[in-house]
Design a protein around this motif. Structure first.
Motif, PDB file in Angstrom:
ATOM      1  N   UNK A 255     -69.833  50.005 -13.174  1.00  0.00           N
ATOM      2  CA  UNK A 255     -68.351  49.946 -13.681  1.00  0.00           C
ATOM      3  C   UNK A 255     -67.243  50.809 -13.572  1.00  0.00           C
ATOM      4  N   UNK A 256     -68.458  51.589 -14.803  1.00  0.00           N
ATOM      5  CA  UNK A 256     -67.494  52.820 -15.264  1.00  0.00           C
ATOM      6  C   UNK A 256     -67.717  54.061 -14.280  1.00  0.00           C
ATOM      7  N   UNK A 257     -68.374  53.786 -13.853  1.00  0.00           N
ATOM      8  CA  UNK A 257     -68.793  55.306 -12.746  1.00  0.00           C
ATOM      9  C   UNK A 257     -67.964  54.532 -11.229  1.00  0.00           C
ATOM     10  N   UNK A 258     -68.146  54.018 -11.268  1.00  0.00           N
ATOM     11  CA  UNK A 258     -67.308  53.798  -9.630  1.00  0.00           C
ATOM     12  C   UNK A 258     -65.898  54.365 -10.516  1.00  0.00           C
ATOM     13  N   UNK A 259     -65.315  53.122 -11.834  1.00  0.00           N
ATOM     14  CA  UNK A 259     -63.820  53.991 -11.782  1.00  0.00           C
ATOM     15  C   UNK A 259     -63.679  55.557 -11.734  1.00  0.00           C
ATOM     16  N   UNK A 260     -64.491  56.624 -12.797  1.00  0.00           N
ATOM     17  CA  UNK A 260     -64.718  58.013 -12.167  1.00  0.00           C
ATOM     18  C   UNK A 260     -65.088  58.344 -11.251  1.00  0.00           C
ATOM     19  N   UNK A 261     -65.865  58.104 -10.261  1.00  0.00           N
ATOM     20  CA  UNK A 261     -65.739  58.617  -8.562  1.00  0.00           C
ATOM     21  C   UNK A 261     -64.558  58.005  -8.300  1.00  0.00           C
ATOM     22  N   UNK A 348     -61.091  73.378  -9.719  1.00  0.00           N
ATOM     23  CA  UNK A 348     -62.094  72.326  -9.273  1.00  0.00           C
ATOM     24  C   UNK A 348     -63.044  72.810  -9.698  1.00  0.00           C
ATOM     25  N   UNK A 349     -63.962  73.969 -10.523  1.00  0.00           N
ATOM     26  CA  UNK A 349     -64.683  74.193 -11.361  1.00  0.00           C
ATOM     27  C   UNK A 349     -65.423  73.196 -11.286  1.00  0.00           C
ATOM     28  N   UNK A 350     -64.667  71.848 -12.481  1.00  0.00           N
ATOM     29  CA  UNK A 350     -65.652  70.838 -13.027  1.00  0.00           C
ATOM     30  C   UNK A 350     -65.677  70.845 -12.119  1.00  0.00           C
ATOM     31  N   UNK A 351     -65.084  69.580 -10.683  1.00  0.00           N
ATOM     32  CA  UNK A 351     -65.867  69.189  -9.707  1.00  0.00           C
ATOM     33  C   UNK A 351     -67.053  69.198  -9.341  1.00  0.00           C
ATOM     34  N   UNK A 352     -67.220  70.948  -9.287  1.00  0.00           N
ATOM     35  CA  UNK A 352     -68.627  71.526  -8.321  1.00  0.00           C
ATOM     36  C   UNK A 352     -69.978  71.682  -8.874  1.00  0.00           C
ATOM     37  N   UNK A 353     -69.030  71.988 -10.827  1.00  0.00           N
ATOM     38  CA  UNK A 353     -70.580  71.714 -11.760  1.00  0.00           C
ATOM     39  C   UNK A 353     -70.575  70.143 -11.219  1.00  0.00           C
ATOM     40  N   UNK A 354     -70.320  69.180 -11.788  1.00  0.00           N
ATOM     41  CA  UNK A 354     -70.695  67.888 -11.759  1.00  0.00           C
ATOM     42  C   UNK A 354     -71.049  67.341 -10.063  1.00  0.00           C
ATOM     43  N   UNK A 355     -71.124  68.507  -8.680  1.00  0.00           N
ATOM     44  CA  UNK A 355     -70.604  68.013  -7.753  1.00  0.00           C
ATOM     45  C   UNK A 355     -72.645  67.304  -7.249  1.00  0.00           C
ATOM     46  N   UNK A 356     -73.768  67.077  -8.168  1.00  0.00           N
ATOM     47  CA  UNK A 356     -74.744  66.731  -7.609  1.00  0.00           C
ATOM     48  C   UNK A 356     -74.701  64.986  -8.991  1.00  0.00           C
ATOM     49  N   UNK A 357     -74.104  65.085  -9.459  1.00  0.00           N
ATOM     50  CA  UNK A 357     -73.586  63.450 -10.084  1.00  0.00           C
ATOM     51  C   UNK A 357     -72.736  62.802  -9.044  1.00  0.00           C
ATOM     52  N   UNK A 358     -72.288  63.529  -8.191  1.00  0.00           N
ATOM     53  CA  UNK A 358     -71.348  62.298  -7.671  1.00  0.00           C
ATOM     54  C   UNK A 358     -72.181  62.329  -6.232  1.00  0.00           C
ATOM     55  N   UNK A 359     -71.286  60.411  -5.983  1.00  0.00           N
ATOM     56  CA  UNK A 359     -72.405  59.893  -4.734  1.00  0.00           C
ATOM     57  C   UNK A 359     -71.778  61.420  -3.557  1.00  0.00           C
ATOM     58  N   UNK A 360     -72.744  60.200  -2.304  1.00  0.00           N
ATOM     59  CA  UNK A 360     -72.726  61.585  -1.281  1.00  0.00           C
ATOM     60  C   UNK A 360     -71.393  61.500  -0.442  1.00  0.00           C
ATOM     61  N   UNK A 361     -70.696  60.470  -0.339  1.00  0.00           N
ATOM     62  CA  UNK A 361     -69.104  59.903   0.278  1.00  0.00           C
ATOM     63  C   UNK A 361     -68.331  61.329  -0.716  1.00  0.00           C
ATOM     64  N   UNK A 362     -68.101  61.374  -2.329  1.00  0.00           N
ATOM     65  CA  UNK A 362     -67.088  61.517  -3.151  1.00  0.00           C
ATOM     66  C   UNK A 362     -67.392  63.066  -2.564  1.00  0.00           C
ATOM     67  N   UNK A 363     -68.981  63.687  -2.820  1.00  0.00           N
ATOM     68  CA  UNK A 363     -69.642  65.531  -2.664  1.00  0.00           C
ATOM     69  C   UNK A 363     -68.789  66.096  -1.110  1.00  0.00           C
ATOM     70  N   UNK A 364     -69.210  64.519  -0.003  1.00  0.00           N
ATOM     71  CA  UNK A 364     -68.807  65.751   0.965  1.00  0.00           C
ATOM     72  C   UNK A 364     -66.892  65.471   0.925  1.00  0.00           C
ATOM     73  N   UNK A 365     -66.537  64.443   0.424  1.00  0.00           N
ATOM     74  CA  UNK A 365     -64.807  64.695   0.042  1.00  0.00           C
ATOM     75  C   UNK A 365     -64.603  66.031  -0.959  1.00  0.00           C
ATOM     76  N   UNK A 366     -65.019  66.754  -1.613  1.00  0.00           N
ATOM     77  CA  UNK A 366     -64.720  67.639  -2.699  1.00  0.00           C
ATOM     78  C   UNK A 366     -65.363  68.685  -1.368  1.00  0.00           C
ATOM     79  N   UNK A 367     -66.381  69.041  -0.761  1.00  0.00           N
ATOM     80  CA  UNK A 367     -66.747  70.175  -0.470  1.00  0.00           C
ATOM     81  C   UNK A 367     -65.600  70.209   1.092  1.00  0.00           C
ATOM     82  N   UNK A 368     -65.376  69.173   1.018  1.00  0.00           N
ATOM     83  CA  UNK A 368     -64.846  69.731   2.743  1.00  0.00           C
ATOM     84  C   UNK A 368     -63.091  69.833   2.040  1.00  0.00           C
TER      85      UNK A 368
END
Length: 411
Positions: A255-261, A348-368
């Motif tokens: 739940x918390x992971x989903x909330x954080x994502x 965006x630096x914190x998001x980039x550092x944690x990029x691998x911890x996020x699900x693929x959908x969120x990784x794609x959103x951040x990269x885009x």
């Protein structure tokens, strides 16, 4: 109900007398003088509540019956018989198994004043035996679960309370019913950590306000799933409490992971929109200033009609001044754009550092988002460079016109 001081006096007498055998509810004591015993006997005789436990005509001092409940100043031996209290849980218990047979224990009411004979443990002692500590923890768990339960079912034939937990899902509901009990076998289980349940038992948490309602719901749903899937009763739940806690922790983490994502996705979207608007604004703020370039170009062309060199130079100086002003304005906007880019990189630096911890959908959103912002930055920088060139065109045109008129077109 006795208070702890009364029971403690009886316990102290029993211990000082060498813990003699108890016949049913009767305790016969043969005591020899000591300062501690003298103090305890005086406490016994001074308390009306404790006097009722002394059997009449079975209290002798140095072979003579006690007179007027007054202890002689110098005595050597005392014989007395006490009838120990047996009308409540606050009493002498032969064993811990006898203690857990009380219904109040099954309701989670752990007593504050009792003595267990075979363990030689009084509830006021500094060191608590592990088995007693387990019972206390189970009682705390029962109390906390009682507050977390959706309701209590007391309509059963045995009259024992049952805790009912309900899980609602997609218009359907499942329930789990637990009847709290404490058995001898439970004393051999691993110790119970009831901290989580005690934190969740209240509707509002003072210590942890974040997601408190959601955590309560996740705990209840996990309990219903775990009990039903394994066909557990309360005793089995206690036996496998560690595994249940792990299941709850896993569900909470999901739940918390989903909330954080979800929160991260919202933060990325907000940051992307904010920086896109700020980048665009650096260009839009220049539009009215850039309109001075065509006016300046017309002025430069006007030098062609001037025959006097002085007039031509005056026009050229005006055009150069305009180009310098516009150049400074463009430079200021370029610095502003660089500050925006720096701020964007920090966000965006914190998001980039944690990029691998996020699900693929969120990784794609951040990269885009980052790629689009970089394209926008590159486009804005190219426009600024173009404006740099354009702002100096009127000056170049004016210089060319003056050179042509005064050098190449003279006869």
């Amino acid at each position: 109900m006795m208070n702890s001081t009364q029971l403690k006096t009886l316990v102290d007498l029993y211990r000082v007398a060498g813990k003699p055998a108890i016949s049913g509810v009767y305790l016969h004591l043969q005591l020899s003088f000591s300062n501690d015993l003298d103090t305890l006997i005086k406490e016994l005789l001074a308390s009306p509540q404790l006097l009722k436990y002394i059997i009449d005509d079975e209290f002798t001092v140095d072979g003579d019956p006690l007179q007027g409940n007054c202890l002689p100043p110098n005595w050597k031996t005392i014989d007395l018989t006490l009838k120990l209290p047996r009308d409540s849980i606050h009493r002498f218990h032969n064993s811990i198994e006898e203690l857990i047979n009380f219904s109040s224990i099954r309701n989670g009411d752990f007593p504050t004043d009792f003595y267990i004979i075979d363990l030689d443990y009084y509830s006021g002692d500094a060191i608590t035996p592990p088995s007693v500590q387990k019972i206390e923890n189970i009682c705390k768990l029962i109390k906390a679960l009682s507050k977390l339960a959706h309701y209590h079912d007391r309509k059963s034939t045995d009259g024992e309370p049952r805790l009912v937990f309900i899980q609602g899902s997609e218009g359907r509901s499942k329930s789990a019913i637990l009847q709290p009990t404490i058995t001898k076998e439970m004393l051999n289980y691993s110790d119970i950590d009831c901290t989580v349940v005690e934190q969740l038992k209240d509707d509002i948490s003072v210590d942890d306000v974040n997601h408190h309602v959601e955590k309560r719901g996740i705990f209840r749903n996990t309990l219903v799933e775990y009990v039903n899937e394994n066909n557990f009763d309360f005793q089995k739940l206690i036996e496998y409490w560690t595994e249940f806690r792990l299941a709850y922790d896993n569900n909470l983490s999901v739940y918390l992971s989903g909330f954080n994502f979800h929160k991260a996705r919202k933060d990325v979207a907000a940051a992307e929109l904010e920086f896109a608007e700020k980048t665009s604004k650096t260009i839009s703020d220049l539009t009215t200033k850039i309109l001075a370039i065509p006016v300046s170009l017309l002025a430069a062309l006007g030098a062609w009609k001037m025959q006097d060199l002085t007039e031509q130079l005056v026009i050229l100086i005006g055009v150069i001044f305009t180009s310098v002003i516009i150049n400074l304005i463009i430079s200021s906007q370029e610095k502003q754009l660089n500050r925006i880019i720096h701020a964007k990189d920090m966000v965006f630096s914190p998001f980039i550092l944690k990029l691998k911890n996020y699900p693929n959908e969120l990784q794609n959103d951040i990269t885009k988002a980052i790629d689009e912002l970089k394209k926008n930055e590159k486009f804005s920088k190219n426009i600024l460079i173009s404006f740099y060139v354009l702002c100096w065109i009127p000056t170049l045109v004016g210089i060319v016109i003056i050179l042509c008129k005064n050098l190449f077109m003279k006869e």
